[in-house]
Write a protein that holds these residues in place. Sequence first.
Motif, PDB file in Angstrom:
ATOM      1  N   ALA A 285       0.857  -1.185   0.000  1.00 29.09           N
ATOM      2  CA  ALA A 285       0.000   0.000   0.000  1.00 29.09           C
ATOM      3  C   ALA A 285       0.894   1.236   0.000  1.00 29.09           C
ATOM      4  O   ALA A 285       1.604   1.494   0.974  1.00 29.09           O
ATOM      5  CB  ALA A 285      -0.912  -0.014   1.219  1.00 29.09           C
ATOM      6  N   LEU A 286       0.841   1.990  -1.081  1.00 32.23           N
ATOM      7  CA  LEU A 286       1.733   3.126  -1.271  1.00 32.23           C
ATOM      8  C   LEU A 286       0.957   4.436  -1.144  1.00 32.23           C
ATOM      9  O   LEU A 286      -0.101   4.592  -1.755  1.00 32.23           O
ATOM     10  CB  LEU A 286       2.389   3.039  -2.655  1.00 32.23           C
ATOM     11  CG  LEU A 286       2.757   1.613  -3.131  1.00 32.23           C
ATOM     12  CD1 LEU A 286       3.254   1.632  -4.554  1.00 32.23           C
ATOM     13  CD2 LEU A 286       3.790   0.998  -2.186  1.00 32.23           C
ATOM     14  N   THR A 287       1.472   5.342  -0.344  1.00 30.13           N
ATOM     15  CA  THR A 287       0.848   6.651  -0.103  1.00 30.13           C
ATOM     16  C   THR A 287      -0.667   6.517   0.068  1.00 30.13           C
ATOM     17  O   THR A 287      -1.450   7.273  -0.505  1.00 30.13           O
ATOM     18  CB  THR A 287       1.156   7.639  -1.248  1.00 30.13           C
ATOM     19  OG1 THR A 287       0.596   7.158  -2.486  1.00 30.13           O
ATOM     20  CG2 THR A 287       2.646   7.827  -1.423  1.00 30.13           C
ATOM     21  N   SER A 288      -1.056   5.548   0.867  1.00 29.07           N
ATOM     22  CA  SER A 288      -2.465   5.164   0.916  1.00 29.07           C
ATOM     23  C   SER A 288      -3.225   5.846   2.053  1.00 29.07           C
ATOM     24  O   SER A 288      -2.693   6.096   3.126  1.00 29.07           O
ATOM     25  CB  SER A 288      -2.593   3.649   1.060  1.00 29.07           C
ATOM     26  OG  SER A 288      -1.832   3.210   2.160  1.00 29.07           O
ATOM     27  N   LEU A 289      -4.474   6.103   1.780  1.00 28.98           N
ATOM     28  CA  LEU A 289      -5.378   6.636   2.775  1.00 28.98           C
ATOM     29  C   LEU A 289      -5.836   5.515   3.692  1.00 28.98           C
ATOM     30  O   LEU A 289      -6.103   4.412   3.241  1.00 28.98           O
ATOM     31  CB  LEU A 289      -6.570   7.271   2.074  1.00 28.98           C
ATOM     32  CG  LEU A 289      -7.568   7.965   2.984  1.00 28.98           C
ATOM     33  CD1 LEU A 289      -8.025   9.257   2.365  1.00 28.98           C
ATOM     34  CD2 LEU A 289      -8.746   7.043   3.232  1.00 28.98           C
ATOM     35  N   THR A 290      -5.913   5.789   4.985  1.00 26.92           N
ATOM     36  CA  THR A 290      -6.349   4.763   5.927  1.00 26.92           C
ATOM     37  C   THR A 290      -7.634   5.140   6.660  1.00 26.92           C
ATOM     38  O   THR A 290      -8.310   4.282   7.198  1.00 26.92           O
ATOM     39  CB  THR A 290      -5.254   4.464   6.969  1.00 26.92           C
ATOM     40  OG1 THR A 290      -5.061   5.603   7.818  1.00 26.92           O
ATOM     41  CG2 THR A 290      -3.936   4.127   6.285  1.00 26.92           C
ATOM     42  N   ASP A 291      -7.962   6.429   6.678  1.00 21.85           N
ATOM     43  CA  ASP A 291      -9.197   6.890   7.322  1.00 21.85           C
ATOM     44  C   ASP A 291      -9.736   8.078   6.534  1.00 21.85           C
ATOM     45  O   ASP A 291      -9.129   9.155   6.527  1.00 21.85           O
ATOM     46  CB  ASP A 291      -8.935   7.288   8.778  1.00 21.85           C
ATOM     47  CG  ASP A 291     -10.210   7.589   9.559  1.00 21.85           C
ATOM     48  OD1 ASP A 291     -11.270   7.774   8.916  1.00 21.85           O
ATOM     49  OD2 ASP A 291     -10.141   7.643  10.799  1.00 21.85           O
ATOM     50  N   TRP A 292     -10.871   7.877   5.863  1.00 18.20           N
ATOM     51  CA  TRP A 292     -11.417   8.929   4.999  1.00 18.20           C
ATOM     52  C   TRP A 292     -11.797  10.189   5.766  1.00 18.20           C
ATOM     53  O   TRP A 292     -11.913  11.267   5.179  1.00 18.20           O
ATOM     54  CB  TRP A 292     -12.623   8.401   4.225  1.00 18.20           C
ATOM     55  CG  TRP A 292     -12.256   7.485   3.112  1.00 18.20           C
ATOM     56  CD1 TRP A 292     -12.439   6.133   3.072  1.00 18.20           C
ATOM     57  CD2 TRP A 292     -11.619   7.831   1.877  1.00 18.20           C
ATOM     58  NE1 TRP A 292     -11.955   5.615   1.892  1.00 18.20           N
ATOM     59  CE2 TRP A 292     -11.450   6.640   1.145  1.00 18.20           C
ATOM     60  CE3 TRP A 292     -11.167   9.029   1.335  1.00 18.20           C
ATOM     61  CZ2 TRP A 292     -10.854   6.615  -0.122  1.00 18.20           C
ATOM     62  CZ3 TRP A 292     -10.566   9.010   0.074  1.00 18.20           C
ATOM     63  CH2 TRP A 292     -10.414   7.807  -0.631  1.00 18.20           C
ATOM     64  N   ALA A 293     -11.994  10.099   7.073  1.00 17.97           N
ATOM     65  CA  ALA A 293     -12.314  11.289   7.868  1.00 17.97           C
ATOM     66  C   ALA A 293     -11.145  12.270   7.881  1.00 17.97           C
ATOM     67  O   ALA A 293     -11.328  13.452   8.186  1.00 17.97           O
ATOM     68  CB  ALA A 293     -12.698  10.893   9.285  1.00 17.97           C
ATOM     69  N   ASN A 294      -9.954  11.794   7.551  1.00 15.48           N
ATOM     70  CA  ASN A 294      -8.776  12.670   7.502  1.00 15.48           C
ATOM     71  C   ASN A 294      -8.617  13.362   6.158  1.00 15.48           C
ATOM     72  O   ASN A 294      -7.799  14.270   6.029  1.00 15.48           O
ATOM     73  CB  ASN A 294      -7.499  11.857   7.770  1.00 15.48           C
ATOM     74  CG  ASN A 294      -7.462  11.257   9.154  1.00 15.48           C
ATOM     75  OD1 ASN A 294      -8.113  11.746  10.060  1.00 15.48           O
ATOM     76  ND2 ASN A 294      -6.694  10.190   9.322  1.00 15.48           N
ATOM     77  N   TYR A 295      -9.375  12.919   5.147  1.00 15.78           N
ATOM     78  CA  TYR A 295      -9.115  13.391   3.789  1.00 15.78           C
ATOM     79  C   TYR A 295      -9.928  14.640   3.454  1.00 15.78           C
ATOM     80  O   TYR A 295     -10.822  15.046   4.191  1.00 15.78           O
ATOM     81  CB  TYR A 295      -9.405  12.260   2.790  1.00 15.78           C
ATOM     82  CG  TYR A 295      -8.742  12.486   1.443  1.00 15.78           C
ATOM     83  CD1 TYR A 295      -7.363  12.672   1.355  1.00 15.78           C
ATOM     84  CD2 TYR A 295      -9.485  12.524   0.270  1.00 15.78           C
ATOM     85  CE1 TYR A 295      -6.745  12.876   0.129  1.00 15.78           C
ATOM     86  CE2 TYR A 295      -8.874  12.729  -0.954  1.00 15.78           C
ATOM     87  CZ  TYR A 295      -7.507  12.908  -1.023  1.00 15.78           C
ATOM     88  OH  TYR A 295      -6.899  13.123  -2.229  1.00 15.78           O
ATOM     89  N   ASN A 296      -9.627  15.241   2.283  1.00 16.10           N
ATOM     90  CA  ASN A 296     -10.212  16.542   1.965  1.00 16.10           C
ATOM     91  C   ASN A 296     -11.701  16.457   1.639  1.00 16.10           C
ATOM     92  O   ASN A 296     -12.198  15.478   1.086  1.00 16.10           O
ATOM     93  CB  ASN A 296      -9.434  17.233   0.824  1.00 16.10           C
ATOM     94  CG  ASN A 296      -9.658  16.594  -0.526  1.00 16.10           C
ATOM     95  OD1 ASN A 296     -10.768  16.614  -1.066  1.00 16.10           O
ATOM     96  ND2 ASN A 296      -8.602  16.027  -1.094  1.00 16.10           N
TER      97      ASN A 296
END
Length: 244
Positions: free
Chosen positions: A132-143
Amino acid sequence: MVYARVYQPAKPHPNKPAVLFVHGAGYLQNAHKWWSSYFREYMFNNMLADQGYYVMDIDYRGSAGYGRDWRTGIYRHMGGKDLTDHVDAVNYLVKNYGVNPAHVGLYGGSYGGFISLMGMFNEPNVFAAGAALTSLTDWANYNHAYTSNILIEPFTDSLAYRRSSPFYFAEGLKGHLLICHGMVDVNVHYQDAVKLAQRLIELGKENWELASYPMEDHGFVEPSSWTDEYKRIYKLFETVLKGK
């Protein structure tokens, strides 16, 4: 019909291993008749085929080019149908190419890294190894601009965020996992990798590692970083899928 790139080895390894490459962005189209923007991965996939791996790259659910229903199939549940599309791809490889289902891995960056995590956590009997490269793990952290179109907001539909975030499924890990992340990533922040690493530690999970890149943003720039990352991915697949 959903299109895919299939890299078939001239001399398959006796283990009949296979690797799925998962394109990024989620809404990209990567199975087409022109050059992919993933030129490094294109070279790496060809190298894997030269080394005896079957490699497949599919336009999973949410990808562009297949109409409204396909594009919106991930609405309020990312890592749902787009993940089962990859499980179906594995079944296709097993049925049509004789791939050994016990020797299948996957890798990808950004959204591809997210699917790789969901695959390792939620389909541990399908994927033996994942990067998993530069992967998001929790969408609540994303824009907000990206996630609100698909998952609404966390305070409106917290369940959509929970069922779509790999962090909450880490206990499912059985195989071997490689996490690679740039420490100055301004798209998917490094905190996502750190947060997941701490969760894996708390769960007592083994057979995983986090490779951190102090100089890299979301898209790596330094040749030495690219080299280090793909050497690690290759070593993972060689060790787990070929039994070395």
